[in-house]
Design a protein around this motif. Structure first.
Motif, mmCIF file in Angstrom:
data_model
loop_
_atom_site.group_PDB
_atom_site.id
_atom_site.type_symbol
_atom_site.label_atom_id
_atom_site.label_comp_id
_atom_site.label_asym_id
_atom_site.label_seq_id
_atom_site.Cartn_x
_atom_site.Cartn_y
_atom_site.Cartn_z
ATOM 1 N N MET B 78 0.804 -1.220 0.000
ATOM 2 C CA MET B 78 0.000 0.000 0.000
ATOM 3 C C MET B 78 0.842 1.277 0.000
ATOM 4 O O MET B 78 0.553 2.227 -0.711
ATOM 5 N N ALA B 79 1.885 1.309 0.816
ATOM 6 C CA ALA B 79 2.721 2.516 0.875
ATOM 7 C C ALA B 79 3.595 2.589 -0.376
ATOM 8 O O ALA B 79 3.891 1.569 -0.998
ATOM 9 N N GLU B 80 3.953 3.804 -0.759
ATOM 10 C CA GLU B 80 4.931 3.954 -1.840
ATOM 11 C C GLU B 80 6.196 4.508 -1.229
ATOM 12 O O GLU B 80 6.271 5.682 -0.906
ATOM 13 N N GLY B 81 7.154 3.622 -1.009
ATOM 14 C CA GLY B 81 8.369 4.028 -0.311
ATOM 15 C C GLY B 81 8.012 4.489 1.098
ATOM 16 O O GLY B 81 7.351 3.760 1.840
ATOM 17 N N ASP B 82 8.398 5.706 1.430
ATOM 18 C CA ASP B 82 8.111 6.242 2.764
ATOM 19 C C ASP B 82 6.735 6.883 2.831
ATOM 20 O O ASP B 82 6.294 7.314 3.889
ATOM 21 N N GLN B 83 6.101 6.979 1.674
ATOM 22 C CA GLN B 83 4.821 7.672 1.592
ATOM 23 C C GLN B 83 3.683 6.697 1.909
ATOM 24 O O GLN B 83 3.376 5.817 1.115
ATOM 25 N N LEU B 84 3.075 6.855 3.090
ATOM 26 C CA LEU B 84 1.981 5.965 3.452
ATOM 27 C C LEU B 84 0.807 6.167 2.502
ATOM 28 O O LEU B 84 0.593 7.271 1.993
ATOM 29 N N HIS B 85 0.044 5.106 2.289
ATOM 30 C CA HIS B 85 -1.214 5.215 1.547
ATOM 31 C C HIS B 85 -2.158 6.108 2.370
ATOM 32 O O HIS B 85 -2.103 6.086 3.606
ATOM 33 N N PRO B 86 -3.028 6.881 1.690
ATOM 34 C CA PRO B 86 -3.950 7.753 2.433
ATOM 35 C C PRO B 86 -4.744 7.015 3.516
ATOM 36 O O PRO B 86 -5.031 7.591 4.575
ATOM 37 N N LEU B 87 -5.080 5.746 3.284
ATOM 38 C CA LEU B 87 -5.810 4.994 4.315
ATOM 39 C C LEU B 87 -4.913 4.730 5.529
ATOM 40 O O LEU B 87 -5.343 4.858 6.677
ATOM 41 N N GLN B 88 -3.671 4.375 5.269
ATOM 42 C CA GLN B 88 -2.741 4.141 6.390
ATOM 43 C C GLN B 88 -2.543 5.424 7.179
ATOM 44 O O GLN B 88 -2.565 5.447 8.406
ATOM 45 N N GLU B 89 -2.375 6.498 6.433
ATOM 46 C CA GLU B 89 -2.159 7.801 7.047
ATOM 47 C C GLU B 89 -3.369 8.199 7.914
ATOM 48 O O GLU B 89 -3.223 8.666 9.038
ATOM 49 N N SER B 90 -4.572 7.963 7.386
ATOM 50 C CA SER B 90 -5.753 8.397 8.133
ATOM 51 C C SER B 90 -6.029 7.497 9.336
ATOM 52 O O SER B 90 -6.518 7.961 10.355
ATOM 53 N N PHE B 91 -5.690 6.213 9.246
ATOM 54 C CA PHE B 91 -5.828 5.345 10.433
ATOM 55 C C PHE B 91 -4.886 5.844 11.535
ATOM 56 O O PHE B 91 -5.232 5.838 12.704
ATOM 57 N N ARG B 92 -3.695 6.310 11.142
ATOM 58 C CA ARG B 92 -2.751 6.818 12.127
ATOM 59 C C ARG B 92 -3.279 8.116 12.733
ATOM 60 O O ARG B 92 -3.325 8.283 13.942
ATOM 61 N N ARG B 93 -3.726 8.990 11.848
ATOM 62 C CA ARG B 93 -4.175 10.306 12.302
ATOM 63 C C ARG B 93 -5.402 10.227 13.208
ATOM 64 O O ARG B 93 -5.532 10.963 14.163
ATOM 65 N N ASN B 94 -6.308 9.279 12.893
ATOM 66 C CA ASN B 94 -7.581 9.217 13.604
ATOM 67 C C ASN B 94 -7.630 8.146 14.690
ATOM 68 O O ASN B 94 -8.693 7.809 15.170
#
Ligand SMILES: Cc1cc2nc3c(=O)[nH]c(=O)nc-3n(C[C@H](O)[C@H](O)[C@H](O)COP(=O)(O)OP(=O)(O)OC[C@H]3O[C@@H](n4cnc5c(N)ncnc54)[C@H](O)[C@@H]3O)c2cc1C
Ligand code: FES
Ligand code: FES
Lengths: 272, 158
Positions: B78-94
């Motif tokens: 899902m991630a592209e290199g160090d760039q988390l997928h938006p879903l991964q990012e939002s699970f972290r944020r929320n």
């Protein structure tokens, strides 16, 4: 949980599937695997060989066919749910396909697998019975048609012979007047009881899910309707001739009472 | 033995396995991709969800052989290199996870669903997760994470 060992062969044609079935009595067809693999993990069934028909893409279709709709046996629930043809011409099939299991299950499970599996708690067998569907089986001698009333002779038993592949399901056009009442405790569950009602020739065909060893027509209800009874009165006969199971989701008595309520709701919706 | 050759997260992977090998164990044990979890083994919990040709499936209820020749995406893809997928990012944020066991399956189920319906309502998201169980969060923040991701994915495309 891992199934017992078996051989595996993927086939590209119906004829190859039939030949493989004839070559090994212990072999079974594998479509989506969403009834068969759970059963094999529990070792309820231990086929010697799985014949994978999952790539027979020619058998995945929905199209208008004269007075009805023809559905390929390998069509997945997800594709039934999305089919514009079904939504317009036989909306009960599209709607109920969307109520089976969960999205992951609907991405794998096929209508043919659910019919061949003949689970009395399955939604699609009951709906197809109410619709009076025709089932097309292809075997070594060619094709034959099986009427809905003959398709589900016993518990987890279909009318298909051991060397036949279910290839097509035909349903009549039923664009107006239908209902499927699926009573579940949680979203993903199987029906504790289900009721399908389809308006036909001014009356209604009614069938029951999980009220006995097979999916069945509610003969008493249909008779009452034909005699001019209103939905509430006809629904009182919902449990006639049934033999509902008793399990952790409900007793025999509970299911009988539930069937009456659901038949009334289904008729009110289908005949409105 | 049967030969299984699949594209996993963009890379060709192949192996000879017993026909009875379930896809989840092929991923975890044969390919060493342990991001996909096996929770119930009975197609109930959804923790084993992966994408098969872009659509969510439960890898505990599928043979590796059924995936032969097809394309799989797992949480590792899902991630592209160090760039988390938006879903991964939002699970972290929320705070969309607590123990994290269900999370890979939740994210893969959500990824499949958002492709079908990029701007879902809260009710849509809850229904789309009917095949995924979480024993920790009470779902509240999972739903919030997915709605948030849908918003940021739509924003990124605009
Ligand atoms: C978590 C979960 C939840 C579910 N919930 C529901 C639910 O709510 N309602 C419901 O109705 N069902 C439910 N199901 C069952 C689901 O409907 C199955 O997908 C379906 O019953 C079987 O279809 P399949 O393609 O997966 O068949 P398979 O499992 O591949 O096959 C089932 C049987 O049919 C035979 N077979 C398959 N295709 C053919 C064919 N074309 N010709 C002849 N024989 C064939 C096989 O040999 C096997 O014996 C659920 C399943 C799971 C795993
Ligand atoms: S491990 Fe596959 S659904 Fe639970
Ligand atoms: S976060 Fe623990 S199971 Fe969902």
């Amino acid at each position: 949980m891992i199934p017992a060992a078996f051989d595996y062969e993927r086939v590209d044609t119906v004829d190859a599937a039939i030949a493989a079935l004839r070559a090994d009595e212990g072999a079974k067809l594998l479509a989506g695997g969403h009834s068969l693999l759970p059963q094999m993990k529990l070792r309820f069934v231990m086929p010697t060989k799985l014949i994978d028909i999952g790539r027979l893409h020619d058998l995945s279709y929905v199209h208008e066919d004269g007075g009805g709709v023809a559905i390929g046996a390998l069509t997945r629930y997800h594709d039934l749910e999305a089919s514009e043809t079904l939504r317009q011409l036989a909306p009960i099939v599209a709607s109920v396909a969307g109520q089976v299991g969960d999205p992951q299950v609907r991405h794998m499970g096929t209508i043919g697998g659910s019919v061949a599996h003949a689970d009395p708690a399955g939604d699609m067998p009951s709906v197809l019975l109410a619709l009076g569907a025709t089932f097309v089986a292809t075997g070594p001698g060619g094709m034959r048609e099986i009427a809905a009333a003959d398709m589900f002779p016993g518990l987890f038993q279909s009318a298909l012979a051991g060397d036949e592949v279910l290839t097509e399901i035909r349903v009549p056009k039923t664009p107006g007047g239908w209902s499927y009442q699926k009573f579940t405790r949680r979203a993903q569950d199987w029906a504790v009881v289900g009721v399908a009602a389809v308006r036909m020739n001014g009356s209604a065909n009614v069938s029951l899910t999980n009220m006995g060893l097979t999916p069945m027509r509610a003969a008493g209800v249909e008779e009452a309707l034909a005699g001019g009874a209103d939905p509430a009165t006809a629904a009182e006969r919902a449990d006639e001739g049934t033999a509902p199971p008793s399990d952790s989701f409900g007793s025999d008595e509970y299911r009988r009472a539930l069937a009456k309520v659901l038949v009334r709701r289904a008729l009110e919706e289908a005949l409105a | 033995m049967t030969h299984v050759s699949v594209t996993v997260n963009g890379a060709m992977r192949e192996a000879d396995v017993e026909p009875r090998t379930l896809l989840v164990y092929f991923l975890r044990e044969t390919l060493g991709l342990t991001g996909t979890n096996a929770g119930c083994d009975t197609s109930s919990c959804g923790s084993c969800t992966v994408l098969l040709d872009g659509e969510s499936v439960k890898s505990c209820t599928m043979l590796a052989a059924q995936a032969d020749g097809r394309e799989l995406t797992t949480i590792e893809g899902m991630a592209e290199g160090d760039q988390l997928h938006p879903l991964q990012e939002s699970f972290r944020r929320n705070h969309g996870l607590q123990c994290g066991y269900c999370t890979p399956g939740m994210i893969m189920a959500a990824a499949s669903y958002l492709k079908e319906n990029p701007s879902p309502s809260e009710g849509d998201v809850r229904l789309a997760l009917e095949g995924n169980l979480c024993r920790c969060t009470g779902y509240q923040n999972i739903v919030k994470s997915i709605l948030d991701a849908a918003g940021s994915m739509a924003g990124a495309e605009a």
